[in-house]
Design an enzyme around this catalytic site. Structure first.
Site, mmCIF file in Angstrom:
data_model
loop_
_atom_site.group_PDB
_atom_site.id
_atom_site.type_symbol
_atom_site.label_atom_id
_atom_site.label_comp_id
_atom_site.label_asym_id
_atom_site.label_seq_id
_atom_site.Cartn_x
_atom_site.Cartn_y
_atom_site.Cartn_z
ATOM 1 N N LEU A 198 45.755 28.378 52.081
ATOM 2 C CA LEU A 198 45.798 27.583 53.312
ATOM 3 C C LEU A 198 44.667 26.544 53.329
ATOM 4 O O LEU A 198 44.896 25.345 53.482
ATOM 5 C CB LEU A 198 45.673 28.515 54.532
ATOM 6 C CG LEU A 198 45.462 27.845 55.899
ATOM 7 C CD1 LEU A 198 46.660 26.988 56.280
ATOM 8 C CD2 LEU A 198 45.223 28.901 56.987
ATOM 9 N N GLU A 245 41.758 23.823 52.834
ATOM 10 C CA GLU A 245 41.567 22.631 52.000
ATOM 11 C C GLU A 245 40.169 22.079 52.274
ATOM 12 O O GLU A 245 39.502 22.491 53.229
ATOM 13 C CB GLU A 245 42.630 21.575 52.333
ATOM 14 C CG GLU A 245 44.038 22.047 52.009
ATOM 15 C CD GLU A 245 45.089 20.991 52.328
ATOM 16 O OE1 GLU A 245 44.714 19.854 52.686
ATOM 17 O OE2 GLU A 245 46.281 21.333 52.240
ATOM 18 N N SER A 275 38.101 25.537 59.519
ATOM 19 C CA SER A 275 38.379 26.073 60.851
ATOM 20 C C SER A 275 39.517 25.307 61.524
ATOM 21 O O SER A 275 40.326 25.876 62.248
ATOM 22 C CB SER A 275 37.122 25.985 61.716
ATOM 23 O OG SER A 275 36.143 26.878 61.217
ATOM 24 N N ARG A 308 11.295 57.888 49.065
ATOM 25 C CA ARG A 308 10.140 57.000 48.962
ATOM 26 C C ARG A 308 8.950 57.593 49.706
ATOM 27 O O ARG A 308 9.030 57.847 50.910
ATOM 28 C CB ARG A 308 10.515 55.628 49.545
ATOM 29 C CG ARG A 308 9.374 54.652 49.637
ATOM 30 C CD ARG A 308 8.889 54.229 48.271
ATOM 31 N NE ARG A 308 7.988 53.091 48.387
ATOM 32 C CZ ARG A 308 7.280 52.623 47.361
ATOM 33 N NH1 ARG A 308 7.388 53.207 46.179
ATOM 34 N NH2 ARG A 308 6.485 51.588 47.523
ATOM 35 N N GLU A 323 38.563 34.069 56.534
ATOM 36 C CA GLU A 323 39.665 34.413 57.456
ATOM 37 C C GLU A 323 39.291 34.036 58.892
ATOM 38 O O GLU A 323 39.593 34.758 59.837
ATOM 39 C CB GLU A 323 40.057 35.886 57.313
ATOM 40 C CG GLU A 323 40.710 36.114 55.971
ATOM 41 C CD GLU A 323 41.663 37.291 55.948
ATOM 42 O OE1 GLU A 323 42.139 37.733 56.998
ATOM 43 O OE2 GLU A 323 41.957 37.746 54.827
#
Lengths: 258, 386
Positions: free
Chosen positions: B124, B126, B131, B267, B363
């Site tokens: 999708l 480019e 957004s 530790r 996404e």
């Protein structure tokens, strides 16, 4: 080709403990898994089946809960699981176990190859594979690291030795025990796991395998464990200190005195 | 916590966890360093039937859904989210086919995706359309019985490695957002090529490339849904996959938390394990609480989506937003707890911190998620006040 893989449910070696009083492995409260060496046996059988066709049967002896390892084997791709489970089988040593498994294999019939792990992680005896072959009166090869060629009649393998390997050809049927160098066992798939959940595990007792009551379980087991102990190490190491040349000189003196 | 998984879901989770621990963890650092696509691990996942979990049985799957996929993604992400996203992207590429494909399209493509023979990808984004997806310029022009595709997609996960690409392209420039359509393009189609593999901050085992169309001709039958449905298909797809990004974030965060707890116990400073210091304890407590809250939200939303509920965009956005913000915070804190060691590549948490960042970006950035949530809130309120 019909391949039988003998597998054993063992206490997870990473959680292993031994009862000092009785010298026995403590099995309560410890996770139980398929003997790690047996996974290589299962994987090799599945690879042979994928290359040559045929079927693979997993065979185990143990309490009813040992059906779990047979389900795990089915999840990996094994066709059938057979569990030898009955009160009369309990307390078996390697002699009785070898006899009992051999009787089951006789009943399975038309078996071309029997594969075992090189030893069990609990008992560590490595006796059952060869014992099985003796009972069935067929040849065996231990410590197999590679199957070079297989036909319906014969098998060529490489057998691991302390100094290298031996190339051996043997007529089938035969028993082989395999070492971990032979392959990398697969993980089960979800489809296999779902099939395993529903799979019927056949359970056989002494009658089903036509067993001689005096040769199974505690009655058929002459072995008695007297004591289990960690061997004491009598040799002692000594650290030589100082500059490299001082250490070399000290070592030379030590060796000369011998 | 008990999330009341079914026996089958428990099985899926345990198998994925076993693969993560036995097969992925030992090679995660090396895959990150070499930026190599994890084909061997994809084969392990395929042989274990994990690509089948979100595919219906009639198309060769095991009949699960978004939740089952999320369980797998979470477990894999604990070990390496670069591997996990390569797996999950096949879901992203295949949901458009499952939701909008014809019976013939589903029969043709889904069985191979379900058995892991072929990976899928979704194209999708480019250069000028991130957004603002309405800015896409890749075109698909009908010419007889074929569509001709031209343009360049950017940052495509599984680019070059996947065999099946679902692509959003403009079919009618005059219609704006209603002028895009979705297509299936197979690797090997003349005119389809792949640009350079991107050098990334994190998820470096995964492949991210340009996908380039130069007079790429595909049969008319490869269109998904009707012409003009492209953006609807994309948005409905994200409703299915955003819980998966949430699961990825939960997995990374859990992995970082586990490392931090283990390290804090071992530790020793000022003659005691640093886990005895309240400053460290409070950090660990907050991290664990946030991870559990994120998991609870992701699982709930995944189950909601699978229930077939309508209007799940807000919930899906919340799952992605919350879990990814938690993931970023928890991984930063894990590095802090490991101190200088955490900053070194010998320890796994710096990778987790790098991997975490993308979950706030892809996404849909978390700013876009907030916009979606806010717009839905306003719409809901407007409906009520009518």
């Amino acid at each position: 080709m019909h391949i039988v893989v003998c597998i054993k449910q063992v206490p997870d070696p990473s959680q292993a403990r031994i009862d000092r009083e009785t010298g026995m492995v403590i099995r309560e409260g410890v996770d139980k898994i398929t003997n790690p060496f047996d996974l290589y046996a299962l994987e090799e059988a599945l690879r042979l089946k994928e290359a040559q066709g045929g079927k693979v049967t997993a065979l185990s002896m143990g309490p009813p809960a040992a059906a779990e390892v047979l389900r795990d084997a089915i999840a990996m791709g094994v066709d059938h699981g057979v569990l030898l489970s009955a009160r009369g089988f309990a307390g078996a040593d390697t002699l009785a176990t070898s006899y009992t498994l051999a009787q089951a294999i006789r009943r399975l019939a038309d078996v071309h190859l029997i594969i075992c792990g090189k030893q069990a992680a609990d008992g560590d005896t490595a006796q059952v594979g060869p014992g099985l072959a003796a009972n069935l009166d067929i040849p065996h090869i231990t410590q197999v690291r590679k199957i070079a060629q297989i036909t319906k009649e014969s098998l060529q393998v490489e057998r691991l030795t302390d100094t290298g390997y031996e190339a051996i050809e043997v007529n089938l049927p035969a028993v082989i025990t395999v070492v971990k160098e032979i392959n990398e066992p697969r993980l089960p798939g979800l489809r296999g796991m779902m099939r395993a959940k529903k799979a019927e595990i056949q359970v056989w007792g002494p009658e089903e395998i036509d067993a001689d009551e005096t040769r199974i379980g505690l009655k058929g087991s002459p072995t008695q464990v007297w004591r289990t102990f960690e061997p004491e190490i009598h040799r002692k190491g000594e650290m030589l200190t100082g500059t490299p040349s001082e250490q070399a000189a000290a070592l030379w003196e030590r060796l000369r005195a011998l | 916590m008990d999330y009341f998984l079914t026996e089958e879901q428990q099985m899926i989770k345990e198998l994925a966890a076993r693969i993560a621990d036995e097969k992925i963890k030992p090679v995660a650092a090396e895959l990150d360093e070499k930026e190599e696509f994890p084909w061997e691990l994809m084969e392990v996942l395929a042989e274990s039937d994990l690509f089948a979990v979100w595919v219906p049985e009639e198309y060769g799957g095991l009949g699960g859904g978004v939740f089952e996929q999320a369980l797998v993604v979470e477990e894999l992400s604990r070990a390496c989210s670069g591997v996990a996203v390569s797996y999950a992207a096949s879901g992203l590429g295949s949901f458009p086919i499952l939701m909008f494909g014809s019976e013939a399209q589903k029969q043709q493509y889904m069985p191979d995706i379900a058995n892991g023979k072929r990976l899928a990808a979704f194209a999708l984004t480019e250069a000028g359309a991130g957004s603002d997806v309405s800015g896409i310029t890749t075109t698909a022009t009908l010419d007889g019985d074929e569509y001709v595709l031209n343009g360049t997609k950017q940052w495509i996960t599984n680019g070059g490695e996947a065999d099946i690409y679902t692509v959003i392209a403009v079919t009618d420039k005059t219609k704006g957002a209603r002028g895009a359509s979705a297509f299936i393009v197979e690797k090997g189609t003349p005119g389809l090529s792949f640009g350079k593999k991107e050098k990334k901050l994190g998820i470096r085992a995964s492949s991210t490339t340009e996908v380039i169309f130069e007079n790429c001709r595909i049969p008319k039958e490869n269109r998904l849904g009707r012409e003009g449905m492209g953006f609807i298909i994309a948005m409905k797809t994200f409703d299915k996959t955003r819980p998966g990004i949430g699961a990825q974030a939960v997995g990374i965060a859990q992995g970082a938390l586990d490392e931090a707890v283990q390290y804090a116990r071992q530790r020793v400073q000022f003659d005691q394990p640093i886990s005895s210091f309240q400053g460290i304890q409070f950090m660990l407590a907050d991290m664990a609480t946030q991870v559990e809250a994120a998991r609870a939200l992701v699982y709930s939303v995944a189950r909601l989506v699978d229930s077939g509920a309508r209007d799940v965009s807000k919930a899906a956005a919340m799952a992605k937003l919350f879990a990814s913000d938690v993931c970023m915070k928890v991984t930063v804190d894990a590095v802090q707890i490991l101190g200088g060691y955490g900053y070194m590549r010998e320890y796994p948490v710096e990778k987790m911190m790098r991997d975490a960042k993308i979950t706030q970006i892809y996404e849909g950035t978390n700013q876009i998620q907030r916009s979606i949530i806010a717009l839905e809130l306003i719409k809901e309120a407007a409906r009520k006040s009518k």
